[in-house]
Every structure is written in C-alpha cells, then in structure tokens.
Design an enzyme around this catalytic site. Sequence first.
Site, PDB file in Angstrom:
ATOM      1  N   SER A 111       5.918  -1.749  -2.246  1.00  0.00           N
ATOM      2  CA  SER A 111       5.937  -2.685  -3.389  1.00  0.00           C
ATOM      3  C   SER A 111       4.925  -2.261  -4.452  1.00  0.00           C
ATOM      4  CB  SER A 111       5.681  -4.126  -2.930  1.00  0.00           C
ATOM      5  OG  SER A 111       4.612  -4.249  -2.028  1.00  0.00           O
ATOM      6  N   GLY A 140       0.834  -1.193   0.000  1.00  0.00           N
ATOM      7  CA  GLY A 140       0.000   0.000   0.000  1.00  0.00           C
ATOM      8  C   GLY A 140       0.870   1.244   0.000  1.00  0.00           C
ATOM      9  N   LEU A 141       0.222   2.379  -0.118  1.00  0.00           N
ATOM     10  CA  LEU A 141       0.935   3.654  -0.165  1.00  0.00           C
ATOM     11  C   LEU A 141       1.643   3.961   1.149  1.00  0.00           C
ATOM     12  CD1 LEU A 141      -1.837   5.812  -1.903  1.00  0.00           C
ATOM     13  CD2 LEU A 141       0.318   5.064  -2.939  1.00  0.00           C
ATOM     14  N   SER A 142       2.629   4.828   1.082  1.00  0.00           N
ATOM     15  CA  SER A 142       3.266   5.336   2.293  1.00  0.00           C
ATOM     16  C   SER A 142       2.205   6.032   3.137  1.00  0.00           C
ATOM     17  CB  SER A 142       4.368   6.341   1.912  1.00  0.00           C
ATOM     18  OG  SER A 142       4.967   6.876   3.066  1.00  0.00           O
ATOM     19  N   GLY A 143       2.161   5.713   4.423  1.00  0.00           N
ATOM     20  CA  GLY A 143       1.174   6.317   5.303  1.00  0.00           C
ATOM     21  C   GLY A 143      -0.156   5.593   5.359  1.00  0.00           C
ATOM     22  N   SER A 144      -0.276   4.477   4.622  1.00  0.00           N
ATOM     23  CA  SER A 144      -1.550   3.741   4.602  1.00  0.00           C
ATOM     24  C   SER A 144      -1.772   2.933   5.874  1.00  0.00           C
ATOM     25  CB  SER A 144      -1.614   2.808   3.383  1.00  0.00           C
ATOM     26  OG  SER A 144      -0.569   1.844   3.435  1.00  0.00           O
ATOM     27  N   GLY A 145      -0.676   2.637   6.579  1.00  0.00           N
ATOM     28  CA  GLY A 145      -0.802   1.873   7.819  1.00  0.00           C
ATOM     29  C   GLY A 145      -0.229   0.474   7.743  1.00  0.00           C
ATOM     30  N   LYS A 146       0.562   0.189   6.720  1.00  0.00           N
ATOM     31  CA  LYS A 146       1.131  -1.160   6.527  1.00  0.00           C
ATOM     32  C   LYS A 146       1.902  -1.641   7.750  1.00  0.00           C
ATOM     33  CE  LYS A 146       3.593   0.042   3.022  1.00  0.00           C
ATOM     34  NZ  LYS A 146       3.194   1.464   3.101  1.00  0.00           N
ATOM     35  N   SER A 147       2.872  -0.854   8.176  1.00  0.00           N
ATOM     36  CA  SER A 147       3.728  -1.259   9.298  1.00  0.00           C
ATOM     37  C   SER A 147       2.938  -1.362  10.593  1.00  0.00           C
ATOM     38  CB  SER A 147       4.884  -0.269   9.473  1.00  0.00           C
ATOM     39  OG  SER A 147       5.745  -0.311   8.364  1.00  0.00           O
TER      40      SER A 147
END
Length: 199
Positions: free
Chosen positions: A108, A34-41
């Site tokens: 990615s 997902g985009l940067s800031g989407s909450g992946k981590s």
Amino acid sequence: MSKSTNITWHDAAITKESRRKQNGHGSFVLWFTGLSGSGKSTVANAVAKELFDKNIKNYVLDGDNVRHGLNKDLGFSDEDRTENIRRIGEVANLFVDAGQVVLTAFISPFKADRELVRSLLDEGEFIEVYVKCPVAECEKRDPKGLYEKARKGLIKDFTGIDSPYEEPEQSELVIETDSSSIEECVEQVIQYLKGKELI
C-alpha cells in the site's frame, strides 16, 4: 462513483456492537504497510497467532494471497494498486462489522489510498502499522527474488526501485524489523492494543 443503480442499503439484524459483545473483544484493522521484504506478512501472522491464542477472533488478508483470488484481475499500475487497496479496505470493513480483528499485509505505497481505507472505518478502528525497514535491507533479504528481477528490468513498477513508496507520517505504530526481532515486534503491537483497551 458507483456504477450500481437501483440499490438500497439493507440494515443488518445484528449490530457490530452485538457481535463484539458476543466475541468478548473489539474489532478493528491492523494495517501493516511497508516495502516488499520488510516483514509485513511475517509480523502480521505472528500477531494473528498471538491473538488467536488469546481467543481473539482474527483473520489475515495478505497481499499476494488476495491477488490469487479477489484481485487477480489487477496488475501493478498506479490505478490498479489504488483499486487493490480500495477493495481490501471494503473487505476489511466487513470483517470489522462482523466483530473480528483483521490484519492486512499490503505494501500500500500511496498515502491517499491508506487514508481512503481509514475513512471507511469509524474512529479508532484503523490502526496503521508502518513496518519500517531500509530498502537496502529489504533488497538484501529479497525473500521472493523480486528486487533482483526489478534491478534487471524484468519487473516494472516495483515499489522502492522504479515506483515510489510514500512513508507514513503519523502511523499509530512504527515497528523497525531491521533492529527488532519478530517477537519484539509482536510484543510492541500487543502492548499497543492493550494500552488502547482493544484487547
């Protein structure tokens, strides 16, 4: 194409199945994209904590963290992004072979790269989790201040601004972090894993 020559694959004395049996659970990749800031981590680490509490051996590979070590020689060109994901795919495959669950949190952005990683693993071992969040919301959050820098031209090739993000079309899971709480996202992932009898 591999540059290595005069090498031979050495079969391990302990199989993936034996490691899984000893651990008491399956091994697979939860690939958060997902985009940067989407909450992946954030979601990946929350899921990891839930799995840990259930005695499921796991490890999180985070995009920024990996770029501090294994991939510190890579930039953010399309070619370097592809190599970044290829290396992570190979490392993730090793974790799966070791009988563990590996959670990866990487933008990615390219479909071909994600499919390359999928091809490294056996059927059912790659679970793509699309952390869906509108770019406007990600930019509003901007936890690292990267969107602001990208808008000012201080960062080039920034995904969602001047570099594309190719949305997954057939992810195993889609979690929407703009409309669901972290707890709800974690529960969605856990229920999927239970439904597939992976945990």
